[in-house]
Write a protein that holds these residues in place. Structure first.
Motif, PDB file in Angstrom:
ATOM      1  N   CYS A 174      99.801  12.383  -8.689  1.00  0.00           N
ATOM      2  CA  CYS A 174      99.809  12.116 -10.120  1.00  0.00           C
ATOM      3  C   CYS A 174      99.849  13.455 -10.836  1.00  0.00           C
ATOM      4  N   VAL A 175     100.833  13.629 -11.719  1.00  0.00           N
ATOM      5  CA  VAL A 175     100.997  14.920 -12.381  1.00  0.00           C
ATOM      6  C   VAL A 175     101.739  14.732 -13.702  1.00  0.00           C
ATOM      7  N   ALA A 176     101.384  15.533 -14.711  1.00  0.00           N
ATOM      8  CA  ALA A 176     102.098  15.516 -15.987  1.00  0.00           C
ATOM      9  C   ALA A 176     103.533  15.971 -15.753  1.00  0.00           C
ATOM     10  N   HIS A 177     104.497  15.117 -16.147  1.00  0.00           N
ATOM     11  CA  HIS A 177     105.894  15.465 -15.859  1.00  0.00           C
ATOM     12  C   HIS A 177     106.766  15.214 -17.083  1.00  0.00           C
ATOM     13  N   ASN A 178     108.048  14.898 -16.883  1.00  0.00           N
ATOM     14  CA  ASN A 178     109.040  14.944 -17.960  1.00  0.00           C
ATOM     15  C   ASN A 178     108.934  13.753 -18.916  1.00  0.00           C
ATOM     16  N   GLY A 179     109.052  14.054 -20.214  1.00  0.00           N
ATOM     17  CA  GLY A 179     109.013  13.011 -21.223  1.00  0.00           C
ATOM     18  C   GLY A 179     109.815  13.395 -22.447  1.00  0.00           C
ATOM     19  N   SER A 180     109.856  12.492 -23.428  1.00  0.00           N
ATOM     20  CA  SER A 180     110.644  12.742 -24.635  1.00  0.00           C
ATOM     21  C   SER A 180     109.937  12.177 -25.855  1.00  0.00           C
ATOM     22  N   LEU A 181     110.370  12.627 -27.026  1.00  0.00           N
ATOM     23  CA  LEU A 181     109.890  12.041 -28.271  1.00  0.00           C
ATOM     24  C   LEU A 181     110.381  10.606 -28.421  1.00  0.00           C
ATOM     25  N   ILE A 182     109.598   9.814 -29.132  1.00  0.00           N
ATOM     26  CA  ILE A 182     110.041   8.514 -29.627  1.00  0.00           C
ATOM     27  C   ILE A 182     110.221   8.701 -31.130  1.00  0.00           C
TER      28      ILE A 182
ATOM     29  N   LYS B 179     115.853   1.730 -34.568  1.00  0.00           N
ATOM     30  CA  LYS B 179     116.995   1.879 -35.471  1.00  0.00           C
ATOM     31  C   LYS B 179     117.736   3.200 -35.265  1.00  0.00           C
ATOM     32  N   VAL B 180     117.136   4.119 -34.521  1.00  0.00           N
ATOM     33  CA  VAL B 180     117.742   5.435 -34.321  1.00  0.00           C
ATOM     34  C   VAL B 180     118.697   5.369 -33.129  1.00  0.00           C
ATOM     35  N   ARG B 181     119.926   5.802 -33.351  1.00  0.00           N
ATOM     36  CA  ARG B 181     120.934   5.758 -32.299  1.00  0.00           C
ATOM     37  C   ARG B 181     121.540   7.141 -32.081  1.00  0.00           C
ATOM     38  N   LEU B 182     121.679   7.508 -30.807  1.00  0.00           N
ATOM     39  CA  LEU B 182     122.258   8.787 -30.431  1.00  0.00           C
ATOM     40  C   LEU B 182     123.530   8.566 -29.630  1.00  0.00           C
ATOM     41  N   ASP B 183     124.463   9.511 -29.749  1.00  0.00           N
ATOM     42  CA  ASP B 183     125.674   9.476 -28.919  1.00  0.00           C
ATOM     43  C   ASP B 183     125.448  10.178 -27.587  1.00  0.00           C
ATOM     44  N   GLU B 184     124.441  11.070 -27.561  1.00  0.00           N
ATOM     45  CA  GLU B 184     124.197  11.854 -26.359  1.00  0.00           C
ATOM     46  C   GLU B 184     122.747  12.314 -26.376  1.00  0.00           C
ATOM     47  N   LEU B 185     122.106  12.333 -25.220  1.00  0.00           N
ATOM     48  CA  LEU B 185     120.736  12.826 -25.137  1.00  0.00           C
ATOM     49  C   LEU B 185     120.508  13.563 -23.828  1.00  0.00           C
ATOM     50  N   ASN B 186     120.277  14.858 -23.951  1.00  0.00           N
ATOM     51  CA  ASN B 186     119.707  15.672 -22.886  1.00  0.00           C
ATOM     52  C   ASN B 186     118.345  16.089 -23.426  1.00  0.00           C
ATOM     53  N   VAL B 187     117.289  15.598 -22.831  1.00  0.00           N
ATOM     54  CA  VAL B 187     115.975  15.726 -23.457  1.00  0.00           C
ATOM     55  C   VAL B 187     115.567  17.178 -23.657  1.00  0.00           C
ATOM     56  N   GLN B 188     115.978  18.070 -22.751  1.00  0.00           N
ATOM     57  CA  GLN B 188     115.624  19.481 -22.919  1.00  0.00           C
ATOM     58  C   GLN B 188     116.482  20.152 -23.999  1.00  0.00           C
ATOM     59  N   THR B 189     117.453  19.430 -24.540  1.00  0.00           N
ATOM     60  CA  THR B 189     118.197  19.875 -25.717  1.00  0.00           C
ATOM     61  C   THR B 189     117.867  18.871 -26.820  1.00  0.00           C
ATOM     62  N   GLN B 190     116.751  19.100 -27.493  1.00  0.00           N
ATOM     63  CA  GLN B 190     116.238  18.083 -28.402  1.00  0.00           C
ATOM     64  C   GLN B 190     117.134  17.927 -29.629  1.00  0.00           C
ATOM     65  N   PRO B 191     117.451  16.693 -29.977  1.00  0.00           N
ATOM     66  CA  PRO B 191     118.219  16.454 -31.198  1.00  0.00           C
ATOM     67  C   PRO B 191     117.323  16.489 -32.429  1.00  0.00           C
ATOM     68  N   ASP B 192     117.927  16.686 -33.581  1.00  0.00           N
ATOM     69  CA  ASP B 192     117.226  16.478 -34.844  1.00  0.00           C
ATOM     70  C   ASP B 192     117.522  15.036 -35.238  1.00  0.00           C
ATOM     71  N   TYR B 193     116.612  14.146 -34.942  1.00  0.00           N
ATOM     72  CA  TYR B 193     116.868  12.706 -35.046  1.00  0.00           C
ATOM     73  C   TYR B 193     117.200  12.248 -36.465  1.00  0.00           C
ATOM     74  N   PHE B 194     116.680  12.942 -37.449  1.00  0.00           N
ATOM     75  CA  PHE B 194     116.795  12.418 -38.820  1.00  0.00           C
ATOM     76  C   PHE B 194     117.695  13.262 -39.731  1.00  0.00           C
ATOM     77  N   ARG B 195     118.513  14.133 -39.135  1.00  0.00           N
ATOM     78  CA  ARG B 195     119.483  14.905 -39.922  1.00  0.00           C
ATOM     79  C   ARG B 195     120.900  14.551 -39.500  1.00  0.00           C
ATOM     80  N   ARG B 196     121.076  13.433 -38.878  1.00  0.00           N
ATOM     81  CA  ARG B 196     122.359  13.074 -38.299  1.00  0.00           C
ATOM     82  C   ARG B 196     123.277  12.462 -39.365  1.00  0.00           C
TER      83      ARG B 196
END
Length: 498
Positions: free
Chosen positions: A390-398, A481-498
């Motif tokens: 058990c270890v803290a690992h990869n995740g993303s914003l909601i 309601k938020v939709r992305l065309d592409e997601l690489n989590v280590q390249t974080q998008p600006d979700y609300f400036r799209r």
């Protein structure tokens, strides 16, 4: 394809100790690169009783007590649905990271990568499986290009390579590039060797080029292509229209003083010899680096020449700085600690709530005067059996406006959804997990990565395959309601400036 359904739902508290497309060569399986195993992990007896037998007995007792689910039993909070599981198919190695593009999910595996059509999230469909062995196979996508990290010494840069010692000058490890314009038939188009290989990588997409930050570590005087000091990262420039011309354009030194010295000065802390993972937020020209014994904040205004703004250490509770995630307002960053190197059971009472946790930091100040200020730790409080890594690992914003919510993988600790809006008082609000895969021995399994993408959580389980989860919670529902065309989590998008 099989669908696994929960047998019971319960909440538990801490208290139990605990390239070519297609198949072109023989399958290769390797264990995950150890980061920093705790001293004493190799003990074989305690008071004359074999440690393995003690661990097995405690694991079985935890299951009988009801504190830990049974072997492979699924449990989850009421606000999560388990929609489906897609088991491994041709690629039998360890499942690793995920990337997304439109209706496709790309899943790394130590044997190569798999492409899923997720247009119906309840029934993901395999589009292609590509055999290209090499440990990690960390994965990203941008336009028609797919990037794959190789962090094991290979006989050459082909997808038919075999394992070869790093002491051999002819050995190869680094970055591979595929053309995925035809999803059913990805084509291997470029390879770039990098110092000490590529444990992970992070892309910075631009119109004509893609920059790739390559994180690697653990140099050795005996390795011709990975000698100390290894105090920075490799920067690769990939021309979109001519990926065959990809090349390393810089190796910026991030630790001119050598970084954290580790033991004996700082016992239990990894000596910094490079970075493990970097997360960039291109819209803010900002990056956060998780670099073994150090956490970094740096500017990527000039992507070929990243510049360190601030650096922090935690020589009390952090063993191995593993990954980083910004919040949407860029006034916080979460760093994870890979205590035990992804090979130890650390979610237990003996280890405690602060070691092997996430560290939540506020970013204060402006410009080059910004500082990382520690606020709190967050660690799942659901007990795990002593056979569960058990270890803290990869995740993303909601993505929810005004809130800092994150989904995160914890290996056999499962998938956790947690709220760090108040950076001093983070708390879990949902979870999904399986019981131990075994009570006989400590086993590496469970979610490697868990990411939120276009209304669903996708989790790449090291052993079990791809899981798809759905959150039903008023706190997270706006993210649907938020939709992305592409997601690489280590390249974080600006979700609300799209």
């Amino acid at each position: 394809m099989t669908s696994l359904h929960t047998t019971r739902v319960r909440r538990r508290r801490l208290g139990v100790a605990a390239a070519a497309a297609g198949l072109v060569a023989a399958l290769f399986t390797a264990g995950p690169a150890a980061a920093t195993p705790d001293p004493g992990d190799t003990a074989t007896t305690d008071g004359g009783v074999p440690v393995s037998r003690q661990i097995e007995a405690r694991a079985e007792a935890a299951i009988r007590s009801g504190e830990v689910p049974g072997v492979d039993e699924i449990v989850h909070s009421d606000n999560i649905e388990h929609l489906t599981n897609v088991p491994k198919n041709a690629l039998k190695g360890l499942n690793t990271d995920l990337a997304f593009q439109g209706r496709y999910a790309y899943a790394g595996n130590y044997d190569g990568f798999r492409i899923f059509d997720i247009s119906n999230p309840e029934k993901p469909r395999t589009v292609a499986e590509v055999l290209c062995p090499g440990s990690q196979n960390d994965i990203s996508v941008s336009g028609n290009l797919l990037f794959l990290s190789t962090d094991s010494s290979r006989s050459d840069d082909s997808c038919a390579s075999t394992s070869q010692p790093a002491t051999e000058k002819s050995s190869w490890e680094g970055m591979k590039v595929f053309d995925i314009s035809d999803k059913r038939n990805p084509k291997y188009v470029a390879a770039v060797e990098t110092a000490c290989g590529s444990h992970t990588h992070t892309i910075i997409p631009e119109r004509g080029n893609v920059y790739v930050y390559v994180s690697s570590y653990a140099p050795n005087e005996a390795f011709p292509d990975c000698r100390p000091p290894h105090d920075g990262i490799s920067v690769i420039k990939v021309p979109r229209n001519a990926p065959e011309d990809s090349r390393v354009v810089n190796f910026p030194v991030l630790f001119p003083d050598g970084g954290n010295p580790g033991a004996p000065a700082n016992p239990g802390v990894s000596r910094t010899t490079g970075c493990h993972d970097i997360t960039v937020l291109p819209s803010k020209d900002l990056a956060a680096g998780a670099c073994m014994g150090d956490g970094l904040l740096f500017s990527i205004e000039d992507p070929e020449n990243p510049r360190v703004i601030d650096r922090v250490q935690d020589n009390v509770n952090f063993a191995f700085w593993h990954s980083a995630t910004f919040n949407q307002r860029t006034d916080k960053v979460v760093f994870t600690d890979e205590l035990g190197g992804g090979g130890a059971a650390t979610c237990n009472e003996e280890t405690g709530p602060n070691r092997g946790a996430n560290g939540v930091y506020d970013i204060v100040g402006r410009g080059d005067h910004r500082k990382l200020v520690f606020r709190s730790y967050f660690k799942i409080d659901r007990p795990q059996a002593e056979t569960e890594v058990c270890v803290a690992h990869n995740g993303s914003l909601i993505p929810v406006k005004g809130k800092d919510l994150m989904v995160q993988a914890w290996y056999q600790g499962g998938v956790s959804v947690w709220d760090f809006t108040d950076s001093s008082k983070p708390r879990e609000i949902a979870y999904f997990e399986r019981g131990p895969v075994s009570t006989d021995a400590v086993t590496t399994a469970g979610p490697w990565s868990a990411y939120y993408y276009n209304g669903y959580i996708y989790s790449n389980d090291i052993a079990k395959g791809l899981d798809v989860l759905k959150l039903n919670d008023r706190r997270t529902d706006p993210a649907k309601k938020v939709r992305l065309d592409e997601l690489n989590v280590q390249t974080q998008p600006d979700y609300f400036r799209r």
